[in-house]
Scaffold this motif. Structure first.
Motif, PDB file in Angstrom:
ATOM      1  N   GLN A 188      50.380  26.808  63.571  1.00  0.00           N
ATOM      2  CA  GLN A 188      51.602  26.488  64.317  1.00  0.00           C
ATOM      3  C   GLN A 188      51.762  24.969  64.353  1.00  0.00           C
ATOM      4  N   PRO A 189      52.819  24.427  63.732  1.00  0.00           N
ATOM      5  CA  PRO A 189      52.916  22.966  63.629  1.00  0.00           C
ATOM      6  C   PRO A 189      53.209  22.297  64.968  1.00  0.00           C
ATOM      7  N   HIS A 190      52.672  21.111  65.129  1.00  0.00           N
ATOM      8  CA  HIS A 190      53.013  20.271  66.280  1.00  0.00           C
ATOM      9  C   HIS A 190      52.746  18.833  65.880  1.00  0.00           C
ATOM     10  N   GLY A 202      62.411  23.305  58.228  1.00  0.00           N
ATOM     11  CA  GLY A 202      62.731  23.104  59.630  1.00  0.00           C
ATOM     12  C   GLY A 202      61.634  22.491  60.468  1.00  0.00           C
ATOM     13  N   LEU A 203      60.801  21.702  59.863  1.00  0.00           N
ATOM     14  CA  LEU A 203      59.690  21.133  60.611  1.00  0.00           C
ATOM     15  C   LEU A 203      60.122  20.109  61.650  1.00  0.00           C
ATOM     16  N   ALA A 204      61.359  19.586  61.506  1.00  0.00           N
ATOM     17  CA  ALA A 204      61.818  18.540  62.419  1.00  0.00           C
ATOM     18  C   ALA A 204      61.804  19.025  63.863  1.00  0.00           C
ATOM     19  N   ARG A 205      61.942  20.322  64.048  1.00  0.00           N
ATOM     20  CA  ARG A 205      61.926  20.856  65.412  1.00  0.00           C
ATOM     21  C   ARG A 205      60.570  20.650  66.067  1.00  0.00           C
ATOM     22  N   TYR A 206      59.521  20.759  65.279  1.00  0.00           N
ATOM     23  CA  TYR A 206      58.174  20.735  65.856  1.00  0.00           C
ATOM     24  C   TYR A 206      57.553  19.347  65.863  1.00  0.00           C
ATOM     25  N   MET A 207      57.881  18.550  64.860  1.00  0.00           N
ATOM     26  CA  MET A 207      57.312  17.201  64.821  1.00  0.00           C
ATOM     27  C   MET A 207      58.420  16.196  64.553  1.00  0.00           C
ATOM     28  N   PRO A 208      59.261  15.978  65.559  1.00  0.00           N
ATOM     29  CA  PRO A 208      60.435  15.129  65.336  1.00  0.00           C
ATOM     30  C   PRO A 208      60.069  13.696  64.951  1.00  0.00           C
TER      31      PRO A 208
END
Lengths: 980, 123
Positions: free
Chosen positions: A448-450, A362-368
């Protein structure tokens, strides 16, 4: 006006040097420097496109060793242009990316210095116009990739990965050197232009096969082709920018570059087809299959790189021009999407702290933005329509379908192609779906990814844009570049159409099939893999290339150790015996063929009449020799004396058979050698007879067996040499080069003594070498003994001196403490010996002066004089001699060598070769006309050096007695102090 | 046997060479450095004569011009002359090496350790 090609290679290397010198924390300066250099070079290359596209080949020759036909040649055609663009362009992007990727704690000067040097090496490979030069740069890329992979050298995996990469690619590089030597030999030149034009001759040559195998080994190891693919996944221990660079545009691409570069020369044969296509297909399947099961994102990409390289290799192996064009195209496409994918993985790793697919979701939420870019690039990798990967894969499918090869391959190839396509779809899905979509598990991540900094993302965006543009507008964007790049590879370009839409044909169905199949495969494997099954690829997961490699290396090390144990220099006694045995066998084989009967029978030469005197001498000599053997163990002085008797018999033998010069020299050497060994004897431990007798029976029996064995070896050696000399001496004198010397000695050498004329004139160079050896030996001996300390047990007084009672009243003088030992019982010999010195000097001068016409010469004269000096040492002691005479043997050696060399060089001044003799007539008052040859001065040099060397060797040993005395005194002092 | 009838100078020289070679080789195969040095010197005598007689045996014909009608072959003589001097240098070197090795290794065995001793472990 363009800069010369050399700048493309030299600038990165120069930049590397500068980067290495910048301070550790200069992250911005470093990356700016590297970026500017890469960009400058890339723009430079881009500006060359119009010329290159017009079919021009730019060439720059820099003379290096023109006499050997070796020049530093840089050469750029379309293919090299494309590769330079990749190397420098992607290099610039990697530098920008690395600026943000590298942590402030990393020592960046090292990183950018290696990266720039690697870039330079890579650009050297692609621009080389000479095969040897290419290999040189090739090895440099191996070396710098080693340094880059091992950049974080505190990490074990980095060190191991780097070492493995270097071992595999370095070994392949060695094969490549051999292959290139063969190729150049076949083509008649190492110049690339000549080699490229010699294709037919090369393919028809009998050495084609071994050469091909060697070259392919080089290319396959570099490009991680099966079975050498294992080093590449281990190389991902490198910093991610490095991986992005190595896996996309450089390093592994060097292998396929070489295959494509030499395609016009090597391709077109069955051997090429089977070897290259075979390795390529195996790599394509193994890499793709293994990639599906990787949990490390970088590992997935590494295996996919292997698979794509396999695809390129397969295309090159198909012997079809269209396939080769597809290969060139795929090199380009793979570089773009793979570089961006690695960079995206680097971003993920950087921002989340992990690369484990099982932990990411689900990383797309944080680094679209990153997610979108990575997804597009992964789609290109999977061959999804409207992206560049699709077009080159389509070309592969159509080649697979329409290729007319042997029936089995005909049918198998499309199937393999579709299966490989399915694999690539499956692992691309794993890369995107698992990581970017799905549940949000980011709470459990280390960080925390960004989104990353904008400029870190910029290189990815540029590359993904390229994928898109090429994929949607191929004709507009890439057609011309591809034509330019592929033309030098295939020669005459086949018709090809880079349209996105070709209608509903078989390749399209295959594409769809592999897409659908890949999706199905992904979903079929998804749930078992989520449950932790299939952590390793089934079937091939158990075969661990790394382990095989390691055990191979371990075995190699072990074999090396065994070899060293067998043949090392640890057991000299055994080795000497082996040496003698091997010599015996080597001599026995031809002797057996001739038959010893024939040799024994003798030849046709009239023999000299038997002389009873000589027979008597023979007996004395033989008796002395065997006596020396008999006494060597326990009575060493006796053995030494007996050995000298054998030496004297040798002297008489020389004199008897017309060799007065040899007799003289041997006589003087004999004296010096005896003194020398006697001096040494003092410091070697004595063996006692009763100790040997008291040893256990088993030890003595074994010793007896050993002695018997050595005795038989020695007798064989002796019999062989006797037989050989008998056979020689009884046969007629062959015409050798000797008449030349006999005829020319007087008119050209100006001397009657032919042996002396040969030494100082005809074979003067030989003598120069010899006296140099003598001087070097003397200095070495001096150096060896300078730091020598006698063993404590031999430092004591000799037993004869110890036997004297301390209170004995005697006229014995102590040569160590006495200023002048020429008193008491030593007075007579000392006076006589001192009188001998000037006499000996006179004899030396006499022998020297007559040397050119009568027996004598510099060697003998030097030995006579040094013997006279040594006798002074023997009688008067070291201290007295050195207090009264300033000998300095090192200077004698130096002046001797200088005189001899200067005489030799003198002939240069007169325009003749080294050591040419000149003769001149000089008239002196009183003495009259003198015939002076320059050889005389040469002989003076020999004389000086012989005196110096002999003295140095002997006095170095003689000084040990002074040292021994000192050791003894110190001990006594200590003992006294201890008693107080 | 025809050998006895063949007793000539050539025969004596050949057997002499063989004999001294055998003595030299036997000594060279010993374990202690002193006999090895002796053996080397003895072998040197034999080999020098061997090379010298490759020019065949000549009596009363030294290679000096103007002293007779024939001259012995000067080439082997020139070679052996060099060999004698180099042989001396080698002997000097070997004996000093033996001394140094004795001082460093504590034994005069050519292997650098006493025969019964265990070799040092490999690194």
């Amino acid at each position: 006006m363009h800069l010369p090609l050399i700048t493309l290679v030299a600038l990165p290397f120069a930049g590397s040097l500068i980067a290495a010198l910048l301070p550790t924390n200069a992250r911005n300066a470093e990356s700016t420097l590297a970026g500017v250099i890469a960009l400058l070079c890339a723009v430079q290359v881009a500006l060359l496109f119009p010329d290159i596209a017009a079919g021009q080949v730019i060439r720059q020759d820099i003379p290096w060793l023109p006499s050997l036909g070796l020049n530093f040649v840089l050469r750029m055609d379309g293919f090299a242009w494309m590769f330079s663009m990749l190397v420098l362009g992607i290099g610039a992007l990697v530098v920008l990316y690395a600026r943000y990727y590298m942590s402030p704690a990393d020592p960046v000067p090292r990183f950018f210095a290696f990266l720039l040097a690697f870039m330079g090496a890579m650009s050297g490979v692609v621009l080389s116009g000479n095969l040897f030069q290419m290999v040189l740069f090739w090895e440099l890329t191996s070396l710098f990739s080693f340094l880059l992979i091992g950049y974080w050298h505190h990490r074990k995996d980095a060190r191991r990965g780097a070492r493995m990469a270097l071992t595999v690619t370095g070994a392949g590089g060695l094969c490549l050197v051999a292959g290139v030597v063969l190729l150049g030999h076949i083509a008649g030149s190492y110049d690339l232009d000549v080699v490229l034009a010699a294709g037919d001759a090369v393919r028809a040559h009998p050495l084609y096969r071994p050469m091909l195998v060697l070259v392919l080994l080089g290319a396959f190891t570099k490009s991680a082709q099966f079975p050498f693919q294992f080093w590449l996944p281990n190389a991902m221990a490198a910093p991610t920018p490095v991986s992005a660079y190595l896996h996309s545009a450089t390093m592994v691409k060097a292998g396929v570059f070489l295959l494509a570069r030499l395609w016009p020369v090597l391709a077109g044969t069955d051997e090429w087809f089977w070897l290259v296509t075979g390795a390529g297909l195996a790599t394509l399947l193994v890499g793709g299959f293994a990639a599906i099961f990787q949990n490390d994102l970088k590992g997935l990409l590494a295996y996919s790189t292997i698979s794509h390289l396999g695809l390129i290799t397969t295309l090159l192996g198909l012997n079809s021009p269209l396939a080769a064009v597809a290969a060139v195209f795929h090199i380009l496409n793979h570089a773009t999407f793979k570089a961006s994918l690695f960079m995206a993985v680097g971003v993920i790793d950087h921002e989340t702290g992990t690369r484990d697919i099982r932990r990411l979701s689900g990383l797309a939420r944080y680094m679209p933005v990153t997610a979108t870019l990575a997804t597009v690039a992964a789609a290109a990798m999977a061959g999804v329509p409207l992206l560049n990967g699709f077009i080159s894969k389509e070309m592969f499918f159509s080649e697979a379908v329409f290729l007319a090869a042997s029936p089995g391959i005909d049918r198998a190839l499309p199937v393999v192609a579709v299966v490989a396509g399915m694999f690539s779809v499956a692992y691309s899905l794993r890369f995107t779906v698992e990581v970017f979509l799905g549940r949000d598990k980011c709470g459990a991540l280390p960080r925390q990814p960004h989104e990353p900094p904008r400029w870190m993302r910029a290189p990815i965006s540029v590359l993904v844009l390229a994928c898109l543009v090429v994929g949607t507008l191929p004709q507009w964007s890439i057609q011309r570049i591809l034509e330019t790049a592929a033309r030098p590879v295939v020669g005459v370009l086949p018709d090809f159409d880079l349209a996105v839409w070709h209608g509903f044909n078989l390749p399209l169905w295959m594409s769809l099939l592999s897409l659908v199949g890949g999706i199905a495969l992904f979903f079929a494997l998804r749930s078992p893999m989520r449950r932790g099954h299939l952590a390793k690829a089934p079937l091939i997961g158990r075969i661990n290339g790394k382990r095989v490699f390691r055990s191979l290396l371990a075995r190699l090390t072990l074999a090396g150790r065994h070899t060293r144990r067998l043949f090392g220099t640890r057991r000299l006694q055994m080795q000497l015996m082996l040496l003698v045995l091997v010599t015996l066998v080597a001599a026995a084989v031809p002797l057996r063929r001739l038959g010893s009967e024939a040799l024994l029978a003798g030849g046709d030469r009239a023999m000299l009449e038997f002389s009873p005197m000589f027979a008597l001498m023979w007996l004395v000599g033989a008796g002395a020799a065997i006596g020396a053997v008999w006494q060597a163990k326990y009575h060493r002085l006796t053995a030494l004396a007996l050995m000298s008797v054998a030496g004297l018999v040798t002297v008489i033998t020389f004199a008897w058979f017309s060799a007065p010069d040899l007799a003289l020299t041997q006589l003087s050497v004999e004296a010096v050698t005896t003194v020398l060994i006697m001096l040494g004897l003092r410091w070697l431990p004595k063996r006692l007879e009763d100790v040997g007798r008291s040893q256990p029976l088993r030890v003595r029996a074994r010793a007896r067996v050993r002695r018997g064995r050595d005795l038989s070896i020695a007798l064989c050696a002796g019999a062989g040499l006797a037989l050989l000399s008998w056979a020689m001496m009884t046969r007629s004198f062959p015409q050798s080069i000797s008449p030349f010397f006999l005829e020319r000695a007087l008119p050209e050498g100006g001397g009657r003594n032919v042996v002396n004329v040969m030494l100082v004139d005809f074979r003067g160079f030989d003598t120069l070498g010899e006296i140099t050896v003598l001087g070097v030996v003397a200095l070495t001996v001096y150096a060896l003994l300078r730091r020598f300390r006698p063993a404590p047990e031999s430092a004591g007084l000799p037993p004869q001196q110890q036997a004297l009672p301390a209170d004995l009243v005697t006229d014995l003088v102590d040569p160590y403490s006495d200023e002048d030992p020429a008193r008491g019982y030593l007075m007579v010999p000392a006076v006589l010996i001192r009188l001998v010195l000037p006499l000996a000097a006179m004899i030396a001068v006499y022998l020297f002066m007559r040397g050119h016409n009568e027996p004598g010469g510099g060697f003998v004269a030097g030995l006579v004089l040094s013997t006279a000096f040594i006798v002074q040492y023997v009688v008067s002691g070291t201290q007295w001699v050195e207090a009264h005479m300033d000998l300095r043997p090192q200077r004698w050696i130096a002046f001797g060598l200088l005189t001899a060399t200067a005489t030799g060089l003198g002939s240069f001044a007169l325009g003749y070769p080294f050591l040419t003799t000149h003769t001149a007539h000089v008239s002196l008052p009183l003495i009259g006309d003198l015939h002076v040859a320059s050889a005389l001065f040469y002989d003076i040099g020999v004389f000086l050096l012989v005196v110096g060397a002999t003295l140095l060797i002997l006095t170095a040993l003689g000084h040990q007695s002074v040292r021994g005395r000192r050791v003894r005194d110190n001990e006594e002092d200590e003992r006294k102090e201890g008693a107080h | 046997m025809s050998l006895l009838a063949n007793v000539s100078m050539e025969f004596l020289v050949a057997t002499g060479i063989g004999w001294v070679t055998a003595c030299g080789v036997y000594l060279m195969l010993r374990g202690r450095s002193f006999p090895v040095v002796l053996g080397l010197t003895l072998l040197g005598y034999a080999v020098n004569i061997f090379i010298f007689v490759m020019g065949r045996l000549w009596s009363g014909a030294p290679p000096i011009l103007g002293q007779g009608a024939v001259q012995a072959d000067p080439l082997p003589q020139a070679l052996v002359l060099t060999a004698i001097v180099i042989g001396f240098a080698t002997t000097g070197f070997v004996i000093e090496l033996a001394l140094r090795s004795r001082a460093e290794a504590g034994t005069d065995h050519v292997d650098g350790r006493e025969p019964g001793e265990r070799p040092e472990r490999d690194a």
